[in-house]
Enzyme design. Sequence first.
Site, short mmCIF file in Angstrom:
data_model
loop_
_atom_site.label_atom_id
_atom_site.label_comp_id
_atom_site.label_asym_id
_atom_site.label_seq_id
_atom_site.Cartn_x
_atom_site.Cartn_y
_atom_site.Cartn_z
NE ARG A 178 -44.90 7.75 -5.98
CZ ARG A 178 -44.07 7.13 -6.81
NH1 ARG A 178 -44.45 6.80 -8.03
NH2 ARG A 178 -42.86 6.80 -6.42
CD GLU B 47 -33.97 0.03 -16.03
OE1 GLU B 47 -33.70 -1.15 -15.92
OE2 GLU B 47 -35.14 0.49 -15.97
#
Lengths: 177, 177
Positions: free
Chosen positions: B65, B102
């Site tokens: 992106r 994460e």
Amino acid sequence: MQTLTPVQELKSAIRDVPDFPKKGVIFKDITPLLSDGRLFNDAVGLLSRPYTASHVHKVVAVEARGFIFGAAIAARLEAGFIPVRKKGKLPHTRIKESYELEYGVDQLEIHQDAIVKGERVLLVDDLLATGGTCDAVIKLIRRLGGEIVGCTFLIELTFLNGRKRLKDYPVTSLITY
Amino acid sequence: MQTLTPVQELKSAIRDVPDFPKKGVIFKDITPLLSDGRLFNDAVGLLSRPYTASHVHKVVAVEARGFIFGAAIAARLEAGFIPVRKKGKLPHTRIKESYELEYGVDQLEIHQDAIVKGERVLLVDDLLATGGTCDAVIKLIRRLGGEIVGCTFLIELTFLNGRKRLKDYPVTSLITY
């Protein structure tokens, strides 16, 4: 003394990388062209020019490398930019098409609301090889009712005949091998 | 009758998608903004404006992106575009930095010849969250000798304090939450 044409100059900035992504393949590395501000800007201008009077509403491009020229051309044409992504990356309601890889198949997705019926769409990618990916993207655009005004590529590998698969649409490319 | 400012208008085109990419997360979907030619062009202009006099040589952005605004801003500023990619995607000699996910770590790579010592570099991304990715990209740019003139983001999630991690550099963002 010879002077290079703008397209020859762009071509001279493309680097051959042997054995990438695998043994026996010569990869056309466009990063030296991208990293030169003048050449990148020239390429965006030359790729956009055939479509400046085409009233393009949306530019569609496939992740990841396709986003580079796709987004720059969309901004140049003051058109919207529509990302086509691999499976599971787009967050909202989407439709998908399968395309063939060397071994097996994969899927490309587009948001269902990305294109409104009748909108004029330009497909942009850095490379036209066999045309398999583009063929899947064209199906996605047509299923949403988009009208394809053209397909434009920085590089076309003519010996792979990708243009044949896209024969129903205007195809332009800057650099051919 | 109230009129929206340009930034409010951009913000109104960002869509909340609940539970993406996983339960409990509200994803900020920028595709409705991208798909509107006027809004996309406005956003590219507003993001570029603070840097038009900064003599930017190179715009650096992370796949996928990040390429969208990165490439459009590079073309607008007539700067070169430098892709930072995930492991194994760049074909030529590269350097890498790890960044935390994460669960576990991943790596980002840049071509070794992407930036010449002393070049002025603008880092572009669509989202500033914790700043972990940007931090890794800054390390890559600095290892190549680039001088970072700024980091610019379409969206900043201020409650995640990413700006704190980038405190040594000018940071601009258009839309905050």
